[in-house]
Design a protein around this motif. Sequence first.
Motif, PDB file in Angstrom:
ATOM      1  N   SER A  58      -5.991  13.251  36.061  1.00  0.00           N
ATOM      2  CA  SER A  58      -5.459  13.037  37.411  1.00  0.00           C
ATOM      3  C   SER A  58      -5.314  14.330  38.194  1.00  0.00           C
ATOM      4  O   SER A  58      -5.367  14.320  39.414  1.00  0.00           O
ATOM      5  N   THR A  59      -5.153  15.461  37.507  1.00  0.00           N
ATOM      6  CA  THR A  59      -5.008  16.735  38.213  1.00  0.00           C
ATOM      7  C   THR A  59      -6.321  17.491  38.327  1.00  0.00           C
ATOM      8  O   THR A  59      -6.462  18.343  39.195  1.00  0.00           O
ATOM      9  N   GLY A  60      -7.264  17.207  37.415  1.00  0.00           N
ATOM     10  CA  GLY A  60      -8.507  17.968  37.399  1.00  0.00           C
ATOM     11  C   GLY A  60      -8.325  19.347  36.786  1.00  0.00           C
ATOM     12  O   GLY A  60      -9.231  20.175  36.824  1.00  0.00           O
ATOM     13  N   MET A  61      -7.151  19.596  36.228  1.00  0.00           N
ATOM     14  CA  MET A  61      -6.869  20.892  35.610  1.00  0.00           C
ATOM     15  C   MET A  61      -7.434  20.925  34.202  1.00  0.00           C
ATOM     16  O   MET A  61      -7.576  19.893  33.557  1.00  0.00           O
ATOM     17  N   ALA A  62      -7.726  22.118  33.732  1.00  0.00           N
ATOM     18  CA  ALA A  62      -8.198  22.299  32.359  1.00  0.00           C
ATOM     19  C   ALA A  62      -7.043  22.049  31.392  1.00  0.00           C
ATOM     20  O   ALA A  62      -5.883  22.320  31.719  1.00  0.00           O
ATOM     21  N   MET A  63      -7.365  21.552  30.221  1.00  0.00           N
ATOM     22  CA  MET A  63      -6.350  21.226  29.210  1.00  0.00           C
ATOM     23  C   MET A  63      -5.399  22.402  28.916  1.00  0.00           C
ATOM     24  O   MET A  63      -4.191  22.200  28.850  1.00  0.00           O
ATOM     25  N   PRO A  64      -5.908  23.650  28.759  1.00  0.00           N
ATOM     26  CA  PRO A  64      -4.973  24.751  28.483  1.00  0.00           C
ATOM     27  C   PRO A  64      -3.943  24.952  29.610  1.00  0.00           C
ATOM     28  O   PRO A  64      -2.786  25.257  29.341  1.00  0.00           O
ATOM     29  N   ASN A  65      -4.371  24.759  30.857  1.00  0.00           N
ATOM     30  CA  ASN A  65      -3.444  24.917  31.982  1.00  0.00           C
ATOM     31  C   ASN A  65      -2.407  23.802  31.995  1.00  0.00           C
ATOM     32  O   ASN A  65      -1.226  24.042  32.271  1.00  0.00           O
ATOM     33  N   VAL A  66      -2.837  22.582  31.702  1.00  0.00           N
ATOM     34  CA  VAL A  66      -1.904  21.455  31.629  1.00  0.00           C
ATOM     35  C   VAL A  66      -0.914  21.697  30.498  1.00  0.00           C
ATOM     36  O   VAL A  66       0.296  21.498  30.669  1.00  0.00           O
ATOM     37  N   THR A  67      -1.401  22.146  29.358  1.00  0.00           N
ATOM     38  CA  THR A  67      -0.535  22.415  28.211  1.00  0.00           C
ATOM     39  C   THR A  67       0.513  23.474  28.550  1.00  0.00           C
ATOM     40  O   THR A  67       1.694  23.325  28.227  1.00  0.00           O
ATOM     41  N   ARG A  68       0.089  24.552  29.230  1.00  0.00           N
ATOM     42  CA  ARG A  68       1.033  25.606  29.631  1.00  0.00           C
ATOM     43  C   ARG A  68       2.116  25.041  30.548  1.00  0.00           C
ATOM     44  O   ARG A  68       3.307  25.325  30.385  1.00  0.00           O
ATOM     45  N   MET A  69       1.693  24.234  31.521  1.00  0.00           N
ATOM     46  CA  MET A  69       2.652  23.651  32.453  1.00  0.00           C
ATOM     47  C   MET A  69       3.616  22.718  31.716  1.00  0.00           C
ATOM     48  O   MET A  69       4.825  22.745  31.944  1.00  0.00           O
ATOM     49  N   LEU A  70       3.083  21.907  30.808  1.00  0.00           N
ATOM     50  CA  LEU A  70       3.938  20.997  30.045  1.00  0.00           C
ATOM     51  C   LEU A  70       4.893  21.766  29.131  1.00  0.00           C
ATOM     52  O   LEU A  70       6.040  21.344  28.937  1.00  0.00           O
TER      53      LEU A  70
END
Length: 157
Positions: A58-70
């Motif tokens: 849904s964000t189009g972000m890369a998995m590492p960036n999503v993981t960092r944010m989470l």
Amino acid sequence: MLDENLISNFIDSILRMSRDPTSYGSVRLAHIVALQLIMRGQSDNEFGRYSIGDLTKSTGMAMPNVTRMLNDLQMANLIIRQRDGRHVYITVTDTGKQAYETGMEGMKVYIREFIKELNEAGLSDEELNNFLQTSIMIQNVRAKLNKKYKEQKQNLE
């Protein structure tokens, strides 16, 4: 008089600019967006579950960036992650819901102050409404272009 629907739509368009590091209350804009996506995703899903993969799509972000944010959200006790087999599901905590509401209220105050400053600078209500409409249209076009770019990128892979 300013159109309240335009102000709400303008706030929604600002939410889509999630890379802004500005804080509203104690929550960064990117975190407000993530919390909003997770809560919407949970309500849209028949099982009330939203995975990290869903958030990535849904964000189009890369998995590492999503993981960092989470990781940031989890350290602040705004979300919890639950593993179910190969999938990790995200749930917004009560603290996360409260932070989201506080952040949204802070954003509304910020936007209203911004609009007030524009008004004090001599813009009429009509000009302000035109500004808000134009800003919303620009964000919508930006979102469509980003979506098209991501689709083209996926087709090349």
